[in-house]
Each structure stands twice: as C-alpha cells, then as structure tokens.
Design a protein around this motif. Structure first.
Motif, PDB file in Angstrom:
ATOM      1  N   LYS A 151      13.082  13.442   9.802  1.00  0.00           N
ATOM      2  CA  LYS A 151      11.838  14.219   9.852  1.00  0.00           C
ATOM      3  C   LYS A 151      11.028  14.018   8.580  1.00  0.00           C
ATOM      4  O   LYS A 151       9.815  13.810   8.635  1.00  0.00           O
ATOM      5  CB  LYS A 151      12.157  15.699  10.056  1.00  0.00           C
ATOM      6  N   GLN A 152      11.681  14.081   7.417  1.00  0.00           N
ATOM      7  CA  GLN A 152      10.986  13.889   6.142  1.00  0.00           C
ATOM      8  C   GLN A 152      10.408  12.485   6.046  1.00  0.00           C
ATOM      9  O   GLN A 152       9.272  12.298   5.570  1.00  0.00           O
ATOM     10  CB  GLN A 152      11.941  14.160   4.977  1.00  0.00           C
ATOM     11  N   ASP A 153      11.165  11.494   6.499  1.00  0.00           N
ATOM     12  CA  ASP A 153      10.684  10.117   6.482  1.00  0.00           C
ATOM     13  C   ASP A 153       9.469   9.958   7.386  1.00  0.00           C
ATOM     14  O   ASP A 153       8.486   9.316   7.023  1.00  0.00           O
ATOM     15  CB  ASP A 153      11.806   9.168   6.903  1.00  0.00           C
ATOM     16  N   PHE A 154       9.529  10.574   8.566  1.00  0.00           N
ATOM     17  CA  PHE A 154       8.405  10.515   9.498  1.00  0.00           C
ATOM     18  C   PHE A 154       7.160  11.146   8.880  1.00  0.00           C
ATOM     19  O   PHE A 154       6.063  10.578   8.953  1.00  0.00           O
ATOM     20  CB  PHE A 154       8.768  11.231  10.802  1.00  0.00           C
ATOM     21  N   GLU A 155       7.328  12.305   8.253  1.00  0.00           N
ATOM     22  CA  GLU A 155       6.181  12.991   7.660  1.00  0.00           C
ATOM     23  C   GLU A 155       5.585  12.177   6.509  1.00  0.00           C
ATOM     24  O   GLU A 155       4.369  12.114   6.346  1.00  0.00           O
ATOM     25  CB  GLU A 155       6.592  14.385   7.177  1.00  0.00           C
ATOM     26  N   ARG A 156       6.445  11.534   5.729  1.00  0.00           N
ATOM     27  CA  ARG A 156       5.962  10.704   4.624  1.00  0.00           C
ATOM     28  C   ARG A 156       5.169   9.513   5.160  1.00  0.00           C
ATOM     29  O   ARG A 156       4.065   9.228   4.695  1.00  0.00           O
ATOM     30  CB  ARG A 156       7.147  10.217   3.790  1.00  0.00           C
TER      31      ARG A 156
END
Length: 59
Positions: free
Chosen positions: A44-49
C-alpha cells in the motif's frame, strides 16, 4: 511440599534465566514494541508513493 534446598535452587534458576534473557537481548524496549508493517501495508505504501510520483509528472 518442597525442601529449602529445592526452593533455593528454584529461585536461582528463575533468576538466572531472567538475567540470561536480559543480557542476551540487546534490543531496546522501543525496538520490541515497534510494529512491523505487514506485506499488504508495504505494498500500500509503495502504491501511494508511486501514485504521488505519477501525479507530479502529470502536473
């Protein structure tokens, strides 16, 4: 009912185990309490970044 010798041995055994665990474990309490993110959270964090990077490119 236990003998005094057994009771003394038991107390030393417990204290030795506790002491050994404390000495072997060099991590701080904060490191123990830190929550390790789940694989889903990392994705999720990677996607948001990546999403934020793409939005900047579009602008």
């Amino acid at each position: 009912m236990t003998t005094p010798v057994y009771s003394e041995w038991w107390v030393k055994r417990i204290n030795n185990n506790i002491l050994g665990l404390i000495l072997e474990d060099s991590q701080s309490i904060e490191e123990h309490l830190r929550v390790v993110p789940s694989e889903l959270e990392i994705i999720k964090q990677d996607f948001e970044r990546r999403n934020a990077e793409l939005e900047k490119k579009i602008e």
